[in-house]
Design an enzyme around this catalytic site. Structure first.
Site, PDB file in Angstrom:
ATOM      1  N   ASP A  66      15.092 128.539 -26.948  1.00  0.00           N
ATOM      2  CA  ASP A  66      15.231 127.754 -25.712  1.00  0.00           C
ATOM      3  C   ASP A  66      16.472 126.877 -25.747  1.00  0.00           C
ATOM      4  O   ASP A  66      16.400 125.653 -25.617  1.00  0.00           O
ATOM      5  CB  ASP A  66      13.973 126.877 -25.556  1.00  0.00           C
ATOM      6  CG  ASP A  66      13.974 126.103 -24.244  1.00  0.00           C
ATOM      7  OD1 ASP A  66      13.517 124.936 -24.249  1.00  0.00           O
ATOM      8  OD2 ASP A  66      14.465 126.639 -23.227  1.00  0.00           O
ATOM      9  N   GLU A  83       9.580 127.033 -35.619  1.00  0.00           N
ATOM     10  CA  GLU A  83       8.593 127.766 -34.817  1.00  0.00           C
ATOM     11  C   GLU A  83       8.600 129.277 -35.054  1.00  0.00           C
ATOM     12  O   GLU A  83       8.620 130.068 -34.107  1.00  0.00           O
ATOM     13  CB  GLU A  83       8.796 127.469 -33.328  1.00  0.00           C
ATOM     14  CG  GLU A  83       8.508 126.029 -33.002  1.00  0.00           C
ATOM     15  CD  GLU A  83       8.582 125.730 -31.500  1.00  0.00           C
ATOM     16  OE1 GLU A  83       9.187 126.528 -30.771  1.00  0.00           O
ATOM     17  OE2 GLU A  83       8.049 124.706 -31.069  1.00  0.00           O
ATOM     18  N   TYR A 110       2.323 120.270 -27.821  1.00  0.00           N
ATOM     19  CA  TYR A 110       2.565 119.897 -26.425  1.00  0.00           C
ATOM     20  C   TYR A 110       1.275 119.764 -25.636  1.00  0.00           C
ATOM     21  O   TYR A 110       1.186 120.188 -24.499  1.00  0.00           O
ATOM     22  CB  TYR A 110       3.516 120.908 -25.791  1.00  0.00           C
ATOM     23  CG  TYR A 110       4.936 120.778 -26.310  1.00  0.00           C
ATOM     24  CD1 TYR A 110       5.322 121.371 -27.512  1.00  0.00           C
ATOM     25  CD2 TYR A 110       5.872 120.006 -25.628  1.00  0.00           C
ATOM     26  CE1 TYR A 110       6.603 121.229 -28.004  1.00  0.00           C
ATOM     27  CE2 TYR A 110       7.168 119.864 -26.102  1.00  0.00           C
ATOM     28  CZ  TYR A 110       7.526 120.470 -27.294  1.00  0.00           C
ATOM     29  OH  TYR A 110       8.800 120.333 -27.785  1.00  0.00           O
ATOM     30  N   GLU A 163       8.057 117.721 -32.686  1.00  0.00           N
ATOM     31  CA  GLU A 163       8.343 117.904 -31.250  1.00  0.00           C
ATOM     32  C   GLU A 163       7.099 117.558 -30.454  1.00  0.00           C
ATOM     33  O   GLU A 163       6.008 118.007 -30.803  1.00  0.00           O
ATOM     34  CB  GLU A 163       8.732 119.352 -30.901  1.00  0.00           C
ATOM     35  CG  GLU A 163      10.096 119.785 -31.324  1.00  0.00           C
ATOM     36  CD  GLU A 163      10.425 121.191 -30.828  1.00  0.00           C
ATOM     37  OE1 GLU A 163      11.233 121.875 -31.464  1.00  0.00           O
ATOM     38  OE2 GLU A 163       9.824 121.622 -29.812  1.00  0.00           O
TER      39      GLU A 163
END
Ligand code: E8X
Length: 599
Positions: free
Chosen positions: A179, A413, A470, A505
């Site tokens: 990303d 990740e 998240y 994150e």
């Protein structure tokens, strides 16, 4: 690998500037071709990414080779010196030609490489330098690109048959499985540096603390004839220790140690000599380690307050921007932060030098991002292990002497749940490999994505558990009550692992200036609510030893259905203006001590 320096024995010729440039037009076969310069192309800035410096769409959509060309001359005063051509970073693959002859190739877009060109250039003659740069990404590169249609972030959305996104029916396109925009080019400086013919080829410095004293172990690697010596000078220039020989251990009595800001990041200067050569290096006396659920710096439990970042800015793309790095350091201090992760690739050396001097702590990450994105076992179909090991070797060789670097992250990740056993085999062996390479014996980790943490066998084995979560954004979106519930179910799991955990994150896309009385996603108020709600949960857990919101600033990505002008999770806008959440963290972090925050 030593960073070039100018001193009484060494010099530098900087090759920054406007180079001739053109994108490969695909008509002349694979890779560099003389014909690439049938016409003289256009002009391109070096160092910089080429993608945002022209207006034609092909500069952003290009997939394949691009060619840079310039000439240079070696001054007569230097012809008797050893001459080295050094590239700080060329993204992602480089072929180097001197007067039309291929002299060097290099894979990997974020670490330096060099070649001795002594005797390869004619005295008093303009020498032609061509750099061919390939920006393609696939299952053999780091960062990783999709090779068929499996998507991540809209490179090929789910209802489009993978064959459409494949390369069969059109000229190849890059399909990033990560990303951030796939900025490419000669992204960092190109220099010719000189040394005497008998020279210091490498230096390794490690430090220990013994009561009030500091211990500096050093080892020089040299080439040619000479005797080696070292002096350690304090900030006033006074010699506080010295030794003869290519290796040894020096005691600094009543030493000043390197502490993260707002402590004093005290730096000594190690001045090494060998024959006519000399080289100097900043030395910060500090120790790092993990003890139980604590991360210790100089024996004290440290709390990471900071960010995942990017090297990203308008116009420059991923190109080296020293002015931006200075601004980022200022904003890091302004927010009361003490650390960042070099997500998701090694940053420019100059940033680490600044962090040594400013007392900013670094988690140093490889470009191993995007490993996955397939329904198959990426560790079986992928072709990246050897390159991954090369990258780790080069990363440690480059950054091993920085006091600011306190931990290595092997990657970000990776898919560790599609095939947990082969994931475990891959990452456990790479963990041992990384541990074996660092003379400074720093902790080693990788950063784990939101997954089935009970199925993931490898994250819990790292020295520090680094997780990206998240809850409340990508899942349980906007429902912070459920997010807290789910987060605590997972924190209960990590509590049992008895490891230090950093949230590397967490975040929410936020449009600056978008305000709501009742916070909802994308508003500035929601970003503050999201962080304040989650931070309150971290504060209840002694093993949570760090909070790194994602991201320091908004940054550019490939286009996709979830990216409105890039990734907007920044605490700052892309041009470094604070959103409400930056003010929130400034207040929070200035009230949280760097050490002993969690008793
Ligand atoms: C995001 C971040 C991305 O920018 C970063 O490079 C890696 C991503 C979150 C993935 N981590 O998307 O903002 C979370 C996926 C959960 C389904």
């Amino acid at each position: 690998m030593l960073y070039p320096e100018i001193n009484e024995a060494r010099s530098i010729i900087d090759l920054s500037g406007a180079w001739n440039f053109r994108l490969d037009d695909g008509k002349h076969g694979e890779g560099y071709a003389e014909s690439a310069f049938i016409d003289n192309g256009t002009l391109m800035a070096v160092p910089a990414s080429y993608n945002d410096l022209k207006e034609e769409p092909e500069y952003r959509s290009h997939c394949g080779w691009a060619y840079y060309k310039r000439t240079f001359i070696i001054p007569n005063s230097l012809v008797k010196e050893r001459q080295v051509l050094r590239f700080d970073a060329v993204t992602h693959y480089a072929k180097i030609y001197l007067d039309g002859k291929l002299i060097l190739e290099h894979k990997g877009g974020f670490l330096p490489f060099e070649i001795d060109i002594t005797g390869k250039v004619e005295r008093g003659k303009e020498t032609e330098l061509i750099v061919a740069v390939d920006n393609r990404i696939n299952h053999s590169t780091l960062p990783m690109g999709n090779e068929e249609g499996t998507a991540f972030f809209g490179s090929d959305n789910a209802d489009v048959p993978s064959v459409i996104a494949a390369k069969k029916w059109r000229k190849p396109v890059n399909l990033p499985n990560f990303d951030f925009f796939n900025y490419a080019g000669i992204n960092r400086p190109v220099r010719i540096y000189t040394t005497p013919v008998n020279y210091i080829s490498d230096v390794t410095i490690t430090t220990e603390i013994d009561g009030k004293d500091g211990l500096i172990s050093y080892a020089l690697e040299t080439v040619g004839e000479g005797t080696a010596s070292i002096e350690i000078k304090d900030k006033s220039g006074k010699t506080v220790a010295s030794s003869e020989g290519e290796s040894g251990k020096l005691r600094i009595t009543d030493a000043k140690f390197w502490w993260p800001y707002p402590g004093e990041p005290y730096l000594y200067k190690a001045v090494m000599k060998f024959g006519e050569d000399t080289y100097s290096l900043d030395v910060g006396i500090r120790t790092v380690g993990v003890k139980g659920i604590q991360f210790l710096i100089n024996g004290k439990p440290f709390y990471f307050k900071g960010f995942g970042k990017h090297e990203d800015s308008a116009i420059h793309g991923r190109g080296f921007d020293f002015v931006l790095d200075m601004k980022d350091i200022s904003m890091i201090h302004w927010m009361g932060a003490n650390s960042f992760r070099t997500s998701h690739y090694p940053y420019a050396e100059e940033m680490y030098q600044l962090c040594d001097r400013e007392g900013i702590v670094i988690i140093d990450e490889t470009p191993a991002v995007g490993i996955g994105g397939t329904s198959e076992d990426i560790y079986k179909i992928g072709r990246f292990r050897e390159h991954h090991e090369d990258v780790i070797k080069d990363l440690i060789a480059r950054d091993k002497n920085h006091p600011s670097v306190v931990m290595w992250s092997m990657g970000n990740e990776p898919d560790v749940v599609t095939a947990p056993d082969s994931a475990y085999d891959y990452w456990h062996s790479l963990y041992l490999f990384t541990k074996s390479l660092d003379p400074g014996k720093r902790p080693v980790t990788f950063v784990c994505n939101q997954n089935n943490y009970e199925r993931d066998r490898i994250t819990r084995e790292m020295d520090v558990v680094c997780i990206n979560r998240y809850y409340g954004w990508y899942n349980l979106s906007g429902d912070m009550e459920a997010a807290v519930y789910a987060l605590n179910l997972e924190l209960d799991f990590w509590e049992k692992q008895e490891k230090p955990v950093i949230m590397t994150e967490y975040g929410a896309d936020t449009l600056p200036g978008f305000h709501l009385s009742s916070p909802e996603m994308f508003s500035e108020e929601f970003q503050v609510l999201y962080y304040d709600t989650i931070n309150k949960e971290f504060d209840k857990r002694a093993f949570m030893i760090g909070e790194h919101p994602w991201n320091f600033a908004d940054f550019n990505t490939i286009q996709g259905p979830m990216r409105a002008d890039g990734n907007r999770k920044g605490l700052l806008t892309r041009d470094r203006r604070p959103k409400m959440a930056a003010h929130y963290f400034r207040k929070r972090w200035n009230e949280i001590p760097d050490f002993d925050y969690k008793k």
